[in-house]
Design a protein around this motif. Structure first.
Motif, PDB file in Angstrom:
ATOM      1  N   GLU A   1       0.820  -1.214   0.000  1.00  0.00           N
ATOM      2  CA  GLU A   1       0.000   0.000   0.000  1.00  0.00           C
ATOM      3  C   GLU A   1       0.849   1.258   0.000  1.00  0.00           C
ATOM      4  O   GLU A   1       0.432   2.315  -0.510  1.00  0.00           O
ATOM      5  CB  GLU A   1      -0.966  -0.006   1.202  1.00  0.00           C
ATOM      6  CG  GLU A   1      -0.299   0.072   2.575  1.00  0.00           C
ATOM      7  CD  GLU A   1       0.015  -1.294   3.157  1.00  0.00           C
ATOM      8  OE1 GLU A   1       0.163  -1.422   4.397  1.00  0.00           O
ATOM      9  OE2 GLU A   1       0.121  -2.272   2.361  1.00  0.00           O
ATOM     10  N   LEU A   2       2.072   1.147   0.519  1.00  0.00           N
ATOM     11  CA  LEU A   2       2.969   2.315   0.510  1.00  0.00           C
ATOM     12  C   LEU A   2       3.630   2.497  -0.858  1.00  0.00           C
ATOM     13  O   LEU A   2       3.964   3.616  -1.265  1.00  0.00           O
ATOM     14  CB  LEU A   2       4.041   2.162   1.583  1.00  0.00           C
ATOM     15  CG  LEU A   2       3.537   2.153   3.042  1.00  0.00           C
ATOM     16  CD1 LEU A   2       4.698   1.903   4.003  1.00  0.00           C
ATOM     17  CD2 LEU A   2       2.857   3.482   3.390  1.00  0.00           C
ATOM     18  N   LEU A   3       3.864   1.369  -1.564  1.00  0.00           N
ATOM     19  CA  LEU A   3       4.497   1.473  -2.887  1.00  0.00           C
ATOM     20  C   LEU A   3       3.617   2.226  -3.884  1.00  0.00           C
ATOM     21  O   LEU A   3       4.112   2.828  -4.844  1.00  0.00           O
ATOM     22  CB  LEU A   3       4.816   0.063  -3.421  1.00  0.00           C
ATOM     23  CG  LEU A   3       5.940  -0.701  -2.694  1.00  0.00           C
ATOM     24  CD1 LEU A   3       6.035  -2.135  -3.186  1.00  0.00           C
ATOM     25  CD2 LEU A   3       7.279  -0.004  -2.884  1.00  0.00           C
ATOM     26  N   THR A   4       2.319   2.199  -3.678  1.00  0.00           N
ATOM     27  CA  THR A   4       1.389   2.903  -4.595  1.00  0.00           C
ATOM     28  C   THR A   4       1.213   4.358  -4.184  1.00  0.00           C
ATOM     29  O   THR A   4       0.572   5.134  -4.897  1.00  0.00           O
ATOM     30  CB  THR A   4       0.023   2.201  -4.583  1.00  0.00           C
ATOM     31  OG1 THR A   4      -0.469   2.139  -3.246  1.00  0.00           O
ATOM     32  CG2 THR A   4       0.159   0.765  -5.123  1.00  0.00           C
ATOM     33  N   ASN A   5       1.737   4.768  -3.067  1.00  0.00           N
ATOM     34  CA  ASN A   5       1.615   6.149  -2.579  1.00  0.00           C
ATOM     35  C   ASN A   5       2.804   6.937  -3.121  1.00  0.00           C
ATOM     36  O   ASN A   5       3.917   6.861  -2.620  1.00  0.00           O
ATOM     37  CB  ASN A   5       1.606   6.147  -1.042  1.00  0.00           C
ATOM     38  CG  ASN A   5       1.237   7.516  -0.469  1.00  0.00           C
ATOM     39  OD1 ASN A   5       1.548   8.537  -1.068  1.00  0.00           O
ATOM     40  ND2 ASN A   5       0.607   7.509   0.699  1.00  0.00           N
ATOM     41  N   GLY A   6       2.543   7.699  -4.200  1.00  0.00           N
ATOM     42  CA  GLY A   6       3.623   8.425  -4.893  1.00  0.00           C
ATOM     43  C   GLY A   6       4.311   9.424  -4.001  1.00  0.00           C
ATOM     44  O   GLY A   6       5.534   9.611  -4.092  1.00  0.00           O
ATOM     45  N   ASP A   7       3.549  10.097  -3.174  1.00  0.00           N
ATOM     46  CA  ASP A   7       4.135  11.107  -2.300  1.00  0.00           C
ATOM     47  C   ASP A   7       5.160  10.476  -1.365  1.00  0.00           C
ATOM     48  O   ASP A   7       6.257  11.000  -1.197  1.00  0.00           O
ATOM     49  CB  ASP A   7       2.988  11.769  -1.505  1.00  0.00           C
ATOM     50  CG  ASP A   7       3.525  12.852  -0.558  1.00  0.00           C
ATOM     51  OD1 ASP A   7       4.359  13.656  -1.018  1.00  0.00           O
ATOM     52  OD2 ASP A   7       3.172  12.836   0.635  1.00  0.00           O
ATOM     53  N   VAL A   8       4.786   9.344  -0.795  1.00  0.00           N
ATOM     54  CA  VAL A   8       5.698   8.647   0.131  1.00  0.00           C
ATOM     55  C   VAL A   8       6.968   8.219  -0.595  1.00  0.00           C
ATOM     56  O   VAL A   8       8.082   8.434  -0.129  1.00  0.00           O
ATOM     57  CB  VAL A   8       4.991   7.430   0.762  1.00  0.00           C
ATOM     58  CG1 VAL A   8       5.997   6.571   1.536  1.00  0.00           C
ATOM     59  CG2 VAL A   8       3.865   7.876   1.681  1.00  0.00           C
TER      60      VAL A   8
END
Length: 1720
Positions: free
Chosen positions: A791-798
């Motif tokens: 779920e974090l890999l899809t969060n571009g900002d992160v």
């Protein structure tokens, strides 16, 4: 052993005043006598009467004279006396430890009959015998008595073995019974041992046998199992009376037996293993001896008499004084009393195994005993009275004993050290060591008590001069091995054996900790060292310093004082430790700090209060601080918390002191509330765990007490939030969320963002965790978390925030991993390249950008080159196909082989640039073979040769050789060595590369060296070329004859050196030659050699000068030489000078110069004239001038030579003529020879013999004619042979004398017999009255009628019987038995038996007589039994009867045994077989009654067998009739009383099964249980484990033979086992045999209480008690009910078997009673 009277203790009275019993105490300090007045007198060791007391009756109302004291014994501790009395009681009196102490009764044991004898063998156990036959035990501890075993016979004597663990009882019926409390592993049997011929009143148990005697005046020694060993018979000695009492010495080596006025002594001889009778001690008017008591140390024996006297005798083998200090008294072969003459103290030295003690020595400052026996070694400490006996094989007395250690003796023998602890009978330890100095061995035996260690025995010794081994002697294992670099000269363990000090030859003192295995050098230049006694303090001297280690655990902390002298001793006493120092003439003592010493001792003893008190008195120093620390650790381990608190306070560790103070407060409060010291309270235990930093243990303690809050508080106080939260989670604590928040806030407050991030990550708040990681400057950790969560890999900002942080932090590799994970390969590749993560870049490029892989590999290689990792770069350049870079990298990395490999793949032009560099490298390393690969062959050769020449100039010949060889130029190397005159090296190379030229090379070198005058070296090469002659020649040319002789002798043949010596002598000539040859012992040989070699001038010269006796021999050889040369006249002269004129004659004869020969013979040797004539004759014969030759020989008077020449020429007639005329004595011999010559010519020869025989016959020369006839041999013409033989016999009988005719007949007749002309041979014998020979001829031809006729007519007295005997033998050999019957019946019967024609044999035997018949019946029966056909054998005796021949008894017994052991015989169908056996035994017994065997043991045994077979037959008959099943069962049970003849397991099985079948379950259970016990015993092979309690009071025997095998199959045994197990659980079952009105087992014939014997019922075997039916024959009865029941069953069933039983009973019992009925 000799008896010597010492003193009279108690004077005898005028009348009878029997001394009933006496006893010595175990300590040998007291002696008690019981008088006829029932008063006990007490004496001391010296024989002075010191005390007395009166015994008491069991009941005062009967008075003091109502009893007699029969037994008395001291207790093992010598403070009590047991008194056995005839008024049925045993009293135990406490007499105290001092004389005059009050005597009180402390135990009494009332019995059912009179006490007859008494022993007190071991503590608390009194054994006594009763008049009713029981032997009982009284326990003084619980005041109870019990029966050990019971008999029916009065107990007359009791005795114990040497150790007191076994007893013997003698009984009035002669029985001797043995019982063991502990057999000490001897395996000897218990119970009835033997039956003595009379009551054994005198009974003694010695160490090797049992001695018994009584009224039969015989002393018998029995072995361990009751066998008679020796007998001393005095029954014919009229002066001897009955033996009344006996006593064995305490060592068991001697026995004294008392009788009337006499003491007999038996001494055991270990060497003969037999009793030897000593000289008896005879004392007139002593009267009967009633009591004997032997002092426990064996030195005295006291004798009590019928008149009340008590005499004391000294008994010893010998006595000696040792060093005027000790008295040695040998009271027995294995016992010595050692007495200190100055102090009076005594010690008894005794061999526990009964071995004879050889000699006793007192060593070690008169404190220690040493003695040898044949197999053991005895050691003892006199001061402590500790004795040891250990197994020790004789070593010739070469042992060395060291007594430096008070607890253990060290014995050195043949390189082995043996340790024996005083007081122990086992060797403590044994090790191999060659170092016998006690300073190189240290032993510590329990010298100081330690906590947790019961036994502590340690040894340290030298394995070799530099290696120490330490051994735990308790566990017998090696605890450590210390290897040192220098020789060790002193070592010693501390008292606990945990530390070892040792010093080496360099004066270095080492400390070794055995537990940790660490070795420390603690002092250099150490001249003295010692452990302080009773502590672990070490005192040592270093040059001028006194060094003291008060705490050896801290060896670096040493206290030092200056010294002016040398330490000589160390003393510790009265609480004070002093070091004694010698300062020249003065002695100074230095006192050690006793407090520090005491501290160590107190700690080792575990007395921490004392240790604290010591430390309180000391100033604080480094040593004191170390001691406080040690004490704090030990106090904590021992949970002595107050002491630990004090220690930490002293050390200034206030935190721990305060913590412990609080803990102590809790412990004290817990102790007040719950008792104890409070250290077991959970809070105390938890706090101690916290103090030890073992927080998990503290947590576990809190959780066990259900106190999670306290555990959480502990963790919070320590800021161990994670562990606190884990506890809260585990217990579901309501404050969990608050704890987590508090923990998070605390982390943020303390700026622990990383830990806070981990907490948030653990709680699932990943965004917050990443933010915290980035705040903490940990982008890599944030990236790892992002990559783990999709779920974090899809969060571009992160991803942007993290990647930016990574790039900013130059964490390119992690940034690349992140970009690769989110699917951005280009950015990932860029990051990998920036971060030099080429491995990941290449792997990514292979998948995403294959075209860029090559470029990346090159970049990777460049990167590695920059990093100086040239090795790693090579492969990447190869992958990138950058060969030049790869080669340069390989060269840079000095990977020369890899560079060659790469260059081999390149074109020559590219490679040529690098090859010289590589070749130069390998050439520099002298690895020329590798350099070759990089150069052309020519270049290589030039390089190598040039290099080799350079080496040659430098004198490096070996390196030069190697180079030459490398380029295959060995010749250059050979030339080099030759030029340098290094011939050995040259030869080596020639041998290797030109083997064929080796010999030539050696020769060439030899010649060169010879030319140079280097003769010794030349010799070597000549000999190597195997040309010793060249060597000899070399030395000969150089006039070095000695060397030439040496070489010839060493390397030449057997005669070579002789030849050299000869040439040497020849070169010298004259006297010098003679001396030389004489020196070598070759003078005679040289003369012979010169003569043999034709050098006669030199030979004559040598002989003339030294051996004139050799002159004739040389003349002879010279003559022979001249003869060979043809110079006959000169030879003639030399022969004559040699004194050999005959040789000259023979020379001329040989050359046929007859005149010269005649001349010389006549002038010089008249005897040779005849030889000349013979020579002329021989020549004439050769020329066939026979007349002329004959004339010469007759002139020479040699007619025999004429005969010889005529014989050789085959002219036999001329030869016979000459013989007849001139040598008539040889005529007969010549005629025989002529005949033999004729015989050799075959048939022609036979005809010649016949013709000659006829001629002799006609001429009247009958003897010669007979010889010629006998010489005729023509195997093909038997008729001619027969005629010749008969003719010869005829002529001999007619014309020759009696002896000659007899000789010829004896020659001719056997030949005729061989030709099967038996009648002709017999006629010849008869012509000369040789009747026996004529009969033998007819017998040989099987012409029996003629032989019988001649025997009958001519010699009936002798020959007739001879012919009959030979005829019988002939019939036997031919197997013509039927014909033999008519001649010799017994022989024919034996033949039938041999041929196993038994039917025919018995048929013929039956026609003879009863005795003959039964001889062959027995043989046939034996044959059948061997074949296992015992039933047929039985039928044989049924048919032919059973005679009472003793020879047949074994057959009858064997038939019985086979029958009772056979299977399948317990059924109705077996009746016929049992009936047959019964009939045979019945007839046998009937016959025995009439024979001489009547009433013998054999007769009684067969009667028993008849009874058993009758029971078996009746049982089989009853089994066929249902109404008689109880009769069958009773018969099976009755058979049990005969198990000494029957297989016991089978009998009990059948009885049990039969009882079970009729529901007699009690008996069935007991019998089958017994069957199972027997079955197990058969498996084990012995009956020792059988329990006979169920059959006490019955007539079922206990002692039965053990069956060799199981008689019941396994499955049947298992069925029985299951049934018995089931029944044993049945509470209703009474496990006892049923009893009748006699209170006796119902099937027993003998009443248990009265012993009355009842007769058995003839139908059941049960006893007939009432309602009996008596038969006519005495001893035959039947139970009336059983009899009527049986008759009714027979009447109802018409059973043939039962009718047959009645028929047998009628015969056996003398008819049936009138109630019977007829079966007609």
């Amino acid at each position: 052993m000799r008896l010597r009277h010492v003193r009279t203790l108690l004077s005898p009275q005028d009348g009878t005043a029997r001394v009933t019993c006496m006893a010595w105490s175990a300590s040998s300090a007291r002696f008690a006598v019981c008088t006829a007045d029932r008063v006990v007198l007490l004496y001391d060791e010296q024989g002075e009467r010191r005390d007395k007391f009166s015994t008491k009756p069991a009941d005062a109302k009967y008075g003091r004279k109502s009893y007699v004291v029969k037994g008395m014994a001291f207790s093992p501790d010598s403070t009590k006396i047991a008194i056995g009395q005839t008024d049925n009681i045993v009293y135990v009196y406490k007499i105290g430890e001092e004389w005059g102490d009050k005597k009180v009764i402390c135990n009494k044991f009332i019995q059912t009959s009179a006490v007859t004898c008494l022993l007190w063998p071991v503590e608390n156990v009194i054994v006594f015998g009763l008049a009713e036959g029981k032997v009982r035990l009284a326990n003084t501890k619980n005041n109870k008595s019990s029966t050990i075993y019971g008999t029916d016979s009065y107990v007359v004597s009791l005795t114990s073995n040497v150790s007191g663990k076994g007893i013997l009882s003698g009984h009035a019926d002669g029985t001797i019974v043995r019982f063991f409390f502990d057999d000490e592993g001897s395996g000897e049997s218990q119970g009835k041992l033997v039956v003595h011929p009379c009551p054994p009143y005198a009974l003694a148990w010695a160490s090797n046998s049992i001695v018994a005697a009584g009224c039969d005046k015989k002393i018998v020694a029995y072995g361990k199992e009751g066998n008679v060993v020796q007998t001393f018979d005095y029954s014919r000695d009229s002066s001897e009376k009955e033996f009344t009492t006996a006593a064995a010495s305490p060592g068991g080596q001697s026995v004294v037996i008392g009788s009337y006025d006499r003491l007999r002594v038996l001494n055991w001889s270990p060497r003969r293993s037999a009793w030897e009778e000593g000289k008896p001690k005879e004392i007139a008017h002593l009267y009967t001896i009633t009591a004997l008591a032997w002092k426990r140390d064996g030195s005295r024996i006291c004798v009590g008499t019928l008149c009340g006297g008590v005499e004391q005798f000294d008994c010893c083998l010998r006595r000696s004084i040792y060093k005027n200090k000790f008295e040695m008294t040998y009271v027995g072969p294995s016992q010595v009393i050692v007495k200190n003459l100055s102090t009076g103290t005594r010690i008894v030295l005794k061999s526990q195994y009964g071995y004879e003690i050889d000699e006793v020595k007192i060593l070690g400052k008169d404190r220690y005993l040493v003695a040898h026996t044949s197999d053991t070694l005895l050691l003892g400490d006199i001061s402590s009275n500790k004795l040891s006996e250990v197994a020790w094989q004789g070593s010739g007395g070469n042992e060395k004993f060291f007594f430096d250690n008070e607890n253990v003796c060290m014995i050195f023998n043949a390189g082995e050290l043996t340790l024996v602890e005083y007081g122990s009978n086992d060797i403590l330890g044994s090790v191999r060591t060659e170092f016998m100095n006690p300073h190189l061995v240290s032993v510590r035996i329990n010298e100081r008590w330690q906590r947790g260690a019961e036994e502590n025995k340690r040894l340290a010794y030298l394995i070799d001069i530099k290696t120490i081994a330490t051994v735990d002697l308790v566990g017998c294992y090696n605890t450590g091995t210390i290897s040192h670099d220098t020789k060790i000269d002193w070592l010693e363990l501390n008292e606990t054996g945990h530390k070892l000090l040792f010093r080496d030859k360099k004066m270095r003192l080492q400390l070794y900790d055995i537990k940790s295995g660490t070795k420390t050098t603690i002092l250099n230049y150490c001249s003295y060292v010692q452990w302080v006694p009773g502590s672990d303090v070490v005192v040592a001297q270093n040059r001028n310093s006194l060094c003291i280690w008060y705490n050896i655990d801290a060896p670096e902390r040493v206290t030092m004082f200056p010294l002016k002298g040398d330490i000589v001793n160390l003393e510790r006493n009265d609480g004070k430790t002093e070091v004694i120092v010698s300062e020249g003439v003065n002695t100074v003592s230095y006192t050690l700090d006793e407090g520090l010493i005491e501290f160590g001792t107190a700690v080792d003893d575990g007395d921490y209060h004392r240790a604290t008190a010591f430390l309180e008195t000391l100033e604080m120093s480094t040593e004191t601080e170390a001691m406080w620390k040690t004490l704090s650790r030990l106090a904590l381990e021992a949970r002595q918390l107050h002491i630990a608190e004090r220690c930490f306070a002293a050390l200034g560790n206030m935190a721990k002191a305060r913590f412990l103070h609080e803990t102590n407060t809790i412990a004290d409060q817990a102790a007040q509330e719950h008792g104890g010291d409070g250290t077991d309270h959970y809070l105390v235990r938890a706090r101690l765990a916290m103090l030890d930093k073992n927080y998990k243990l503290a947590e576990m303690i809190f959780l066990e007490q259900n106190a999670p809050e306290e555990a959480m508080d502990m963790y919070q106080e320590l800021h161990m939030w994670d562990e606190c939260i884990v506890v809260a989670e585990a217990k579901g604590h309501p404050m969990l969320d608050k704890l987590r928040r508090g923990y998070y806030q605390w982390l943020l407050d303390t700026q622990q963002e990383e830990k806070a991030g981990e907490v948030q990550e653990g709680q699932g708040d990943y965004l917050a965790a990443i933010s915290l990681y980035l705040r903490a400057g940990l982008p890599a950790k944030a990236a790892q978390l992002a990559m783990r969560r999709d779920e974090l890999l899809t969060n571009g900002d992160v991803i942007n925030r993290v990647s930016t942080a990574l790039v900013r932090g130059e964490l390119y590799e992690q940034a690349g991993d992140l970009f690769e994970k989110v699917g951005n390969p280009r950015k990932a590749l860029e990051c990998y390249c920036k971060g030099s993560a080429f491995l990941k870049a290449v792997e990514l490029a292979r998948l995403a950008f294959p075209a860029e892989v090559v470029k990346l590999e090159e970049a990777w290689g460049d990167h590695l080159v920059q990093q100086k990792q040239l090795d790693a770069a090579i492969n990447h350049y190869i992958e990138a196909r950058c060969s030049v870079k790869a080669v340069e990298a390989a060269l840079g990395a000095r990977q020369w082989k890899k560079a060659i490999y790469i260059l081999d793949l390149q074109d020559k032009r590219t490679a040529a640039k690098y090859y010289p560099k590589i070749a130069k490298h390998y050439a520099a390393l002298q690895e020329y073979q590798l350099a070759v690969k990089c150069m052309s062959q020519e270049d290589v050769s030039v390089l190598y040769v040039t290099q080799a020449q350079e080496m040659e100039k430098q004198g490096k010949y070996k390196e030069a050789e190697r180079l030459y060889i490398t380029v295959n130029e060995p010749d250059l190397a050979i030339t080099m060595y030759k030029k340098c005159k290094m011939y050995d090296e040259m030869v080596r190379l020639v041998a290797k590369y030109h083997k064929d030229l080796l010999s030539d090379t050696h020769l060439h070198l030899g010649k060169e060296l010879e030319a140079e005058g280097r003769l010794q070296e030349a010799e070597y090469h000549y000999l190597e070329a195997k040309d010793w002659k060249a060597t000899v020649n070399m030395y000969r040319v150089n006039d070095m004859w000695e060397e030439a002789y040496r070489v010839a002798k060493a390397h030449g043949g057997a005669n070579s050196y002789k030849h050299v010596a000869y040439m040497w002598a020849k070169s010298l000539g004259g006297e010098a030659a003679v001396k030389l040859l004489s020196k070598f012992g070759l003078l005679e040989m040289a003369i012979d050699h010169a003569a043999d070699s034709g050098i006669f001038e030199f030979a004559f010269e040598l002989a003339r000068l030294s051996m004139k006796q050799k002159m004739p021999e040389i003349h002879l050889k010279y003559a022979m030489f001249l003869e060979d040369e043809g110079k006959f006249e000169e030879a003639e002269a030399e022969f004559i000078k040699a004194g050999k004129p005959k040789e000259a004659v023979l020379m001329f004869v040989h050359n046929q110069n007859w005149d010269a020969a005649q001349r010389v013979a006549e002038a010089h040797d008249p005897d040779s004239v005849a030889d000349v004539l013979v020579g002329q004759a021989r020549f004439a014969f050769e020329q066939r001038e026979f007349q002329k030759a004959e004339a010469f020989l007759l002139r020479a008077q040699r007619p025999e030579m004429a005969i010889k020449y005529y014989k050789e020429a085959g002219m036999w007639s001329e030869a016979l003529r000459i013989c007849k005329e001139y040598v008539p004595s040889r005529l007969e011999e010549l005629q025989e020879e002529c005949g033999r010559e004729a015989a050799k010519k075959g048939t022609r020869g036979v005809e010649g013999l016949l013709e000659q025989a006829r001629e002799w016959e006609q001429a009247g020369e009958y003897a010669r004619a007979v010889d010629c006839y006998l010489k005729v041999r023509d195997p093909g013409n038997s008729i001619l042979m027969e005629k010749c033989l008969l003719k010869a016999a005829e002529l001999a009988i007619k014309f020759l004398g009696q002896s000659q005719s007899m000789e010829v007949t004896r020659t001719v007749a056997p030949q005729l017999v061989a030709m099967k002309k038996y009648s002709a041979a017999a006629e010849l014998y008869l012509n000369l009255d040789l009747i026996q020979e004529a009969i033998d001829a007819f017998i040989e031809g099987e012409e029996w009628s003629k032989a019988k006729r001649i025997a009958k007519e001519l010699d009936p007295s002798r020959s007739e019987e001879y012919v009959d005997q030979r005829y019988k033998e002939y019939l036997k050999n031919q197997g013509k038995v039927d014909s033999l019957v008519g001649i010799d019946v017994m022989a024919a019967l034996d033949m039938y038996a041999e041929q196993e024609q038994w039917e025919k044999c018995l048929e013929v035997a039956a026609k003879q007589n009863y005795k003959v018949l039964h001889k062959y019946v027995a043989l046939y029966a034996t044959h059948l039994i061997r074949e296992g056909s015992w039933d047929k054998a039985l039928s044989l005796y049924v048919h032919h009867g059973a005679p009472a021949n003793p020879q047949n008894f074994n057959i009858y017994k064997r038939l019985f045994v086979e029958m009772v052991n056979a299977s399948g015989m317990n059924c109705a169908e077996a009746y016929s077989s049992w009936a047959e056996l019964r009939e045979v035994l019945f007839h046998l017994c009937e016959n025995l009654v009439k024979s001489s065997e009547a009433n013998t043991p054999a007769h009684e045994e067969f009667e028993t067998m008849l009874l058993i077979s009758h029971y078996y037959a009746t049982r089989s008959a009853a089994q066929g009739v249902k109404q008689l099943d109880t009769v069958a069962a009773k018969l099976s049970i009755s058979l049990l009383r005969h198990t000494e003849l029957l297989p016991a397991d089978k009998a009990f099985y059948e009885a049990g099964i039969a009882a079970k079948a009729v529901n007699w379950e009690n008996m069935a259970f007991i019998f089958l249980n017994r069957f199972l016990d027997l079955s197990d015993a058969i498996e084990e092979g012995n009956l020792d484990s059988l329990d006979h309690s169920d059959f006490q009071g019955t007539d079922i025997p206990f002692e039965v033979p053990l069956p060799a095998q199981q008689h019941v199959p396994e499955e049947k045994r298992e069925e029985v086992r299951d049934w018995v197990l089931t029944m044993s659980m049945d509470q209703r079952l009474e496990q006892v045999l049923p009893q009748d009105e006699r209170d006796t087992y119902e099937a027993s014939l003998v009443a248990a209480n009265t012993g009355v014997h009842s007769l058995p019922c003839v139908l059941t075997g049960y006893p007939v008690l009432r309602n009996k039916i008596e038969f006519k024959r005495p001893g035959r009865e039947a139970n009336k009910d059983t009899w009527n029941k049986f008759l009714m069953a027979v009447k109802m069933s018409h059973s043939p078997a039962c009718q047959d039983v009645l028929k047998f009973l009628s015969q056996w019992c003398g008819g049936l009673p009138s109630t019977s009925f007829s079966f007609q």
